[in-house]
Scaffold this active site. Sequence first.
Site, PDB file in Angstrom:
ATOM      1  CE  LYS B 183      -1.837   2.536   3.244  1.00 33.45           C
ATOM      2  NZ  LYS B 183      -1.765   3.887   2.650  1.00 33.45           N
ATOM      3  CD  GLU B 257      13.061   3.838   8.147  1.00 34.82           C
ATOM      4  OE1 GLU B 257      12.906   4.645   9.096  1.00 34.82           O
ATOM      5  OE2 GLU B 257      13.098   4.172   6.962  1.00 34.82           O
ATOM      6  CB  CYS B 291      12.528   8.762   8.724  1.00 25.30           C
ATOM      7  SG  CYS B 291      13.285   7.724   7.469  1.00 25.30           S
ATOM      8  CD  GLU B 388      10.129  11.916  12.095  1.00 18.53           C
ATOM      9  OE1 GLU B 388       9.134  11.270  12.446  1.00 18.53           O
ATOM     10  OE2 GLU B 388      11.022  11.462  11.374  1.00 18.53           O
TER      11      GLU B 388
END
Lengths: 292, 476
Positions: B183, B257, B291, B388
């Site tokens: 996906k 991850e 990331c 983040e």
Amino acid sequence: MSDPSGERLAVRKTYKLFIGGAFPRSESGRSYVVTDTHGNFLANAALASRKDARDAVVAARAAVKPWSKAPAYNRGQILYRVAEMLEGRRAQFVTEVLDAEGVSSSEAARLVDAAIDRWVWYAGWADKYAQALGSSNPVAGPYFDFSTPEPTGVVAVLAPQSSSLLGLVSVVAPVIVSGNAAVVVASEQQPLPAITLSEVLATSDLPAGVVNLLTGLTAEIAPWLASHLDVNAIDLTGAPLELWPELERAASDNVKRVLRPTETEAEWSADPGLRRISTFVETKTVWHPIGV
Amino acid sequence: MGKLFDYAPAPESRAIVNIGASYGLFINGEFVDPVDGEPFKTVNPASEEVLAEVSAAGPQDVDRAVTAARRAFDTTWSRMPGRERAKYLFRIARIIQERARELAVLESLDNGKPIKESRDVDLPLVAAHFFYYAGWADKLKYSGYGETPLGVAGQVIPWNFPLLMLAWKIAPALACGNTVVLKPAETTPLTALAFAEICQQAELPPGVVNILTGAGETGRALVEHSGIDKIAFTGSTEVGKAIAKSVAGTRKRLTLELGGKAANIVFDDAPIDQAIEGIVGGIFFNQGHVCCAGSRLLVQESVADDVLERLRRRMSTLRLGDPLDKNTDVGAINSAAQLQKIRELSQIGEDEGAERWSAACEIPDRGFWYPPTVFTGVTQAHRIAREEIFGPVLSVLTFRTPDEAVEKANNTPYGLSAGVWTDKGSRILSMANRLRAGVVWANTFNKFDPTSPFGGYKESGFGREGGRHGLEGYLR
């Protein structure tokens, strides 16, 4: 002075916890009865509490840095020293395994021998696993690039319920060989060989806190370790299967590495392979440009 | 600081791309209409123009795709000799190279990233990744992880490197003999759908690769489907934790991850001009939608003023604008929602007392944009130093000693990456040892390669992608 009957009364051992290199009773003051497989009384073992588990995590965290920074050669020497100490107390362990597991004395001897040999096997891995699990990476550019495994940190270990010594050694040694520190929950019904093993660990130059051992009810202690935010990984080998989903869910709160339980307890005499080492290490990749 | 240079527009032509008006789901080798899914639109974040209508797969669609993947696993793919699987993957790698320009333009249109990045970074790495893992397919017995595939892999990927993340997921899975249901992210489905066409061109057996577009609900249905054996997820730590919870107590294997808050550490003996390039590339590459972005600059106090002055000057030369312009350095923010999040956290940074400076640049009238921004006077307690942001926003902290740098760098629940800039070799190695991060870039940053394992410590996830290590998550 001896008893008029001529029989000497044995001095019994008090079985306690092993935390930070010391042997405290449970802070809760609780204990529980441990019997042999026929139901005969063996000892009152400490019934560890949530607080004991948390103390053990603190001790383990403090041990991670010195232990993981110790040269691999040194860690190997210490694991080998554990084997030496175990060998010296072989007869005592044969008796304890016999009492705990209800096996024949020849089988008990075989299990103890296998446990001793397993320490030797893992002692040898201390300065080799990084070469087996690491790599130099041929990237498409002018960079020196390599990957090395490092210990993940504090690992909670639910020891197998049936194999009181060989199974225990088979789950603890691979965790600490890479430099992790462990908080171990011993087999609930057969904890005595584990406590005696901690006496061996205490006299093998293993730094305090590298292995911490709790006895008591797995279902009571395990959830606190699974949800503890300063625990990096958990080995659910000895978890009751009905408890596994809840423990794994709790472990996800800080993305713990989880080794799941199997439907039936492993055959501990088989070649362990590298998986129990590799599950509890992190791969670090370092890049540096190559130039003048 | 005014403009140092003037640039004439240098747009890459979008004529090379043929985007359909609407797309179905790619199941069992064919594009099919969804059974219980809803259509949704994907837009160009640089212009807010609708690019195409795509389908959000519903639970029944997920079930169909998993069934197709299972059949393909049982009947063809897991039985095929590794050398034949390898040749399919080599074919795919070659078709990607042949269609690289088209895919790069499509990626920039749907994602908003500058064409020079999609063209020079994403696409070459995508092809290289398939090429690398193709070669493993008939050599698994030398990997050290066994040779037995797991079965059907459910893979959920983010929007920041759509095609590259697809490659990271699909290439090792297929090489090991697994089949996949993937996906792509809700906002960037188009290159995954183009990849489906590539699978057709390569005559990959039906069902080996299935692509289900959709949003979080589709992802959840996939992750929770009882017919999959493995989940590979790249995305936020929050969703990663939810996935870990949902597979608890099952035999589904998992690799994650997740997020990061990397420290980029600059010592006073660093080659400063190179470090400035590394800092800029570390946080402004791909608009900071990375990331492993170097979102916390830790600079040694004695050189902080010099570094910051040079950094601001360099930031002033960054060109923000049309992603298809070959001179563009900073493209569009991927979505309105992401832009909102960046604005919120930046506002919080100001409210908490950090000082904000943004490069002066013209913001286009339409689309989602955020100027390259740096915060100084940031403390470890500030949310912009802990959370983040996933945007072009850099938080600057200072340190005096290597110990303090390590302490601050590791003071985060994340552990994905880190950077070290110094001329002293022994210090590089000592810092690399002490940083709790899966990738450490020394005197460089944001470098990737299919042979190089990538993945996090702590709450940045577990498992590795790339290299021999990348096979472990797909074998038993």
